[in-house]
Design a protein around this motif. Structure first.
Motif, PDB file in Angstrom:
ATOM      1  N   ARG A  45      35.690  57.403  47.840  1.00  0.00           N
ATOM      2  CA  ARG A  45      35.666  57.607  46.388  1.00  0.00           C
ATOM      3  C   ARG A  45      35.357  56.289  45.684  1.00  0.00           C
ATOM      4  O   ARG A  45      35.826  55.228  46.099  1.00  0.00           O
ATOM      5  N   LEU A  46      34.582  56.387  44.607  1.00  0.00           N
ATOM      6  CA  LEU A  46      34.206  55.191  43.862  1.00  0.00           C
ATOM      7  C   LEU A  46      35.435  54.589  43.182  1.00  0.00           C
ATOM      8  O   LEU A  46      36.172  55.288  42.477  1.00  0.00           O
ATOM      9  N   LEU A  47      35.672  53.318  43.411  1.00  0.00           N
ATOM     10  CA  LEU A  47      36.786  52.611  42.792  1.00  0.00           C
ATOM     11  C   LEU A  47      36.344  51.810  41.576  1.00  0.00           C
ATOM     12  O   LEU A  47      36.974  51.849  40.527  1.00  0.00           O
ATOM     13  N   LEU A  48      35.244  51.070  41.739  1.00  0.00           N
ATOM     14  CA  LEU A  48      34.811  50.151  40.692  1.00  0.00           C
ATOM     15  C   LEU A  48      33.311  49.948  40.813  1.00  0.00           C
ATOM     16  O   LEU A  48      32.804  49.602  41.883  1.00  0.00           O
ATOM     17  N   ARG A  49      32.607  50.175  39.711  1.00  0.00           N
ATOM     18  CA  ARG A  49      31.153  50.076  39.736  1.00  0.00           C
ATOM     19  C   ARG A  49      30.686  48.623  39.672  1.00  0.00           C
ATOM     20  O   ARG A  49      31.333  47.769  39.058  1.00  0.00           O
ATOM     21  N   ALA A  50      29.530  48.380  40.302  1.00  0.00           N
ATOM     22  CA  ALA A  50      28.889  47.076  40.166  1.00  0.00           C
ATOM     23  C   ALA A  50      28.635  46.800  38.687  1.00  0.00           C
ATOM     24  O   ALA A  50      28.282  47.704  37.931  1.00  0.00           O
ATOM     25  N   GLY A  51      28.840  45.554  38.273  1.00  0.00           N
ATOM     26  CA  GLY A  51      28.669  45.189  36.874  1.00  0.00           C
ATOM     27  C   GLY A  51      29.966  45.148  36.101  1.00  0.00           C
ATOM     28  O   GLY A  51      30.008  44.656  34.969  1.00  0.00           O
ATOM     29  N   SER A  52      31.056  45.677  36.716  1.00  0.00           N
ATOM     30  CA  SER A  52      32.356  45.644  36.045  1.00  0.00           C
ATOM     31  C   SER A  52      32.849  44.205  35.917  1.00  0.00           C
ATOM     32  O   SER A  52      32.681  43.402  36.836  1.00  0.00           O
ATOM     33  N   VAL A  53      33.465  43.908  34.778  1.00  0.00           N
ATOM     34  CA  VAL A  53      34.073  42.591  34.584  1.00  0.00           C
ATOM     35  C   VAL A  53      35.528  42.681  35.027  1.00  0.00           C
ATOM     36  O   VAL A  53      36.287  43.522  34.536  1.00  0.00           O
ATOM     37  N   LEU A  54      35.923  41.825  35.960  1.00  0.00           N
ATOM     38  CA  LEU A  54      37.237  41.913  36.568  1.00  0.00           C
ATOM     39  C   LEU A  54      38.281  41.144  35.762  1.00  0.00           C
ATOM     40  O   LEU A  54      38.048  40.003  35.352  1.00  0.00           O
ATOM     41  N   ASN A  55      39.439  41.776  35.543  1.00  0.00           N
ATOM     42  CA  ASN A  55      40.579  41.066  34.977  1.00  0.00           C
ATOM     43  C   ASN A  55      41.595  40.815  36.097  1.00  0.00           C
ATOM     44  O   ASN A  55      41.412  41.273  37.228  1.00  0.00           O
ATOM     45  N   GLN A  56      42.672  40.117  35.804  1.00  0.00           N
ATOM     46  CA  GLN A  56      43.621  39.751  36.853  1.00  0.00           C
ATOM     47  C   GLN A  56      44.276  40.976  37.471  1.00  0.00           C
ATOM     48  O   GLN A  56      44.511  41.031  38.686  1.00  0.00           O
ATOM     49  N   ALA A  57      44.567  41.995  36.649  1.00  0.00           N
ATOM     50  CA  ALA A  57      45.194  43.205  37.176  1.00  0.00           C
ATOM     51  C   ALA A  57      44.277  43.898  38.186  1.00  0.00           C
ATOM     52  O   ALA A  57      44.732  44.390  39.229  1.00  0.00           O
ATOM     53  N   THR A  58      42.989  43.939  37.884  1.00  0.00           N
ATOM     54  CA  THR A  58      42.021  44.576  38.791  1.00  0.00           C
ATOM     55  C   THR A  58      41.895  43.766  40.081  1.00  0.00           C
ATOM     56  O   THR A  58      41.815  44.335  41.180  1.00  0.00           O
ATOM     57  N   ILE A  59      41.861  42.459  39.952  1.00  0.00           N
ATOM     58  CA  ILE A  59      41.788  41.597  41.139  1.00  0.00           C
ATOM     59  C   ILE A  59      43.002  41.830  42.034  1.00  0.00           C
ATOM     60  O   ILE A  59      42.879  41.943  43.263  1.00  0.00           O
ATOM     61  N   ASN A  60      44.176  41.943  41.423  1.00  0.00           N
ATOM     62  CA  ASN A  60      45.399  42.193  42.195  1.00  0.00           C
ATOM     63  C   ASN A  60      45.334  43.543  42.905  1.00  0.00           C
ATOM     64  O   ASN A  60      45.795  43.686  44.045  1.00  0.00           O
ATOM     65  N   LYS A  61      44.744  44.552  42.219  1.00  0.00           N
ATOM     66  CA  LYS A  61      44.619  45.879  42.828  1.00  0.00           C
ATOM     67  C   LYS A  61      43.678  45.845  44.029  1.00  0.00           C
ATOM     68  O   LYS A  61      43.946  46.484  45.054  1.00  0.00           O
TER      69      LYS A  61
END
Length: 369
Positions: free
Chosen positions: A25-41
């Motif tokens: 399943r798609l989690l995160l599309r290319a081009g998304s800007v990452l924040n710290q919460a996303t990096i931790n996930k």
């Protein structure tokens, strides 16, 4: 675009390649800007490296096969392995075709069709070279590894101009080369920490277990079955499970053996990080003749690109450079552009490491601070 270990990724970084979960399943599309919460996930789901886009590397690196084909193949291998584990809890070895369930036979058939799709996609490329490291979660490492070994094996097979029927047998054998691991005791396969000598010997039986399991199915080519049996054999006779020597190991098994080693050595794992690209190639070359087929290693080292375009590297001069181009047959000596130097006159200078033989790549650079 460049590959970045997750611990070096900072907030506001742009994701270069789409991320998927263990079920595709798609989690995160290319081009998304990452924040710290996303990096931790991303860290939580055991993805150790991602592709990013930044001011130093904004070109796309094209995968050898389409992302959707790769994800579909990973899911298919995962389902096949999981089904085999479930059905074979008693470690029963088949003696006849009728012992196979309709579901197992359908998996074997679908794997064959998937192999055709992968081959077609690879053959549609004008120049087949290995430049992209697959992004994978440790949660689905085994299945991603099988697909990556198939892709690497096919690039070697294409370089040798193998006929399509042989490429099909090679691809199927590579996709299921570790199928015997689904028949190993779970307490050994999932053990954290070092295995005992006895446990290591049990693990070494996975090629034979896989071969015996597949021996009666009509949906798997006999050459593919031999790949499953022989992918850990060595030309010097010190491999397993049968200690075969060079003349008794088929060429397809030799190819998968090299692809298997390359993928393992060049992939980040929780207990060990990937070897430096030049070290991986040197390992393969130094063990050609003993562990690997010399001719196949020689060809492989000419088609792999250890430093893809956009990679930031540190040079023996102490300078930081961006890879601009890899010259065929010279994978470790790319053409680079200097982006950081103590000498201002060198900034933005284009340098060919084929011409500048005294300069070598000493590290991949992740943090420019």
């Amino acid at each position: 675009m460049r590959l970045m270990p997750i611990e070096f990724v900072r907030p506001n970084t742009v994701l270069g390649k789409t991320l998927y979960d263990i079920d595709g399943r798609l989690l995160l599309r290319a081009g998304s800007v990452l924040n710290q919460a996303t990096i931790n996930k991303i860290k939580e789901i055991n993805i150790l490296s991602i592709y990013i886009v930044d001011k130093y590397s904004n070109e796309e690196i094209e995968d050898v096969i389409k992302p959707e084909i790769r994800q579909k193949a990973i899911i298919m291998i995962k389902e096949a392995f999981s089904n085999i584990e479930r059905i074979n809890t008693s470690n029963k070895i088949r003696n006849s075709e009728k012992d196979y369930t309709w579901q197992e036979q359908s998996y074997f058939y679908n794997i064959g069709k998937m192999a055709e799709s992968i081959i077609e996609d690879i053959l549609n490329h004008k120049d087949v070279v290995l430049a992209l490291v697959d992004i994978r979660s440790m949660n689905n490492y085994v299945y991603s590894h099988c697909v990556n070994v198939a892709v690497i094996s096919l690039t070697i097979g294409v370089a040798f101009k193998l006929p399509k029927k042989k490429l099909e047998a090679l691809c199927i054998g590579a996709l299921i080369h570790d199928i015997g691991k689904a028949l190993l005791p779970k307490e050994i396969l999932n053990k954290h920490g070092n295995l005992t000598d006895e446990e290591k010997e049990i693990v070494k039986q996975h090629p034979r277990l896989g071969y015996r399991y597949l021996s009666s199915t009509y949906n798997i080519n006999s050459l593919s079955k031999l790949v499953v049996l022989q992918h850990h054999e060595r030309p010097d006779g010190l491999g397993y499970p049968d200690g075969l020597t060079k003349e008794n190991i088929i060429d397809l098994s030799n190819i998968v053996s090299i692809a298997d080693a390359y993928d393992n050595l060049s992939t980040d794992l929780p207990e060990k990080r990937a070897m430096f690209p030049s070290d991986v190639l040197e390992y393969l070359m130094s063990n050609a003749v003993s562990k690997f087929d010399y001719e196949i290693v020689s060809v492989f080292c000419r088609i792999v690109i250890p430093f893809p375009k956009g990679t930031l590297i540190e040079l023996s001069t102490g300078e930081v450079a961006r890879v601009e181009e890899t010259v065929p047959n010279f994978p470790l000596r790319p053409i680079v552009r200097i982006i950081k130097s103590s000498r201002s006159s060198r900034i933005d200078m284009k340098v060919s490491l084929i011409s500048e033989l005294s300069i070598v790549v000493t590290a991949i650079k992740y943090d420019m601070n």
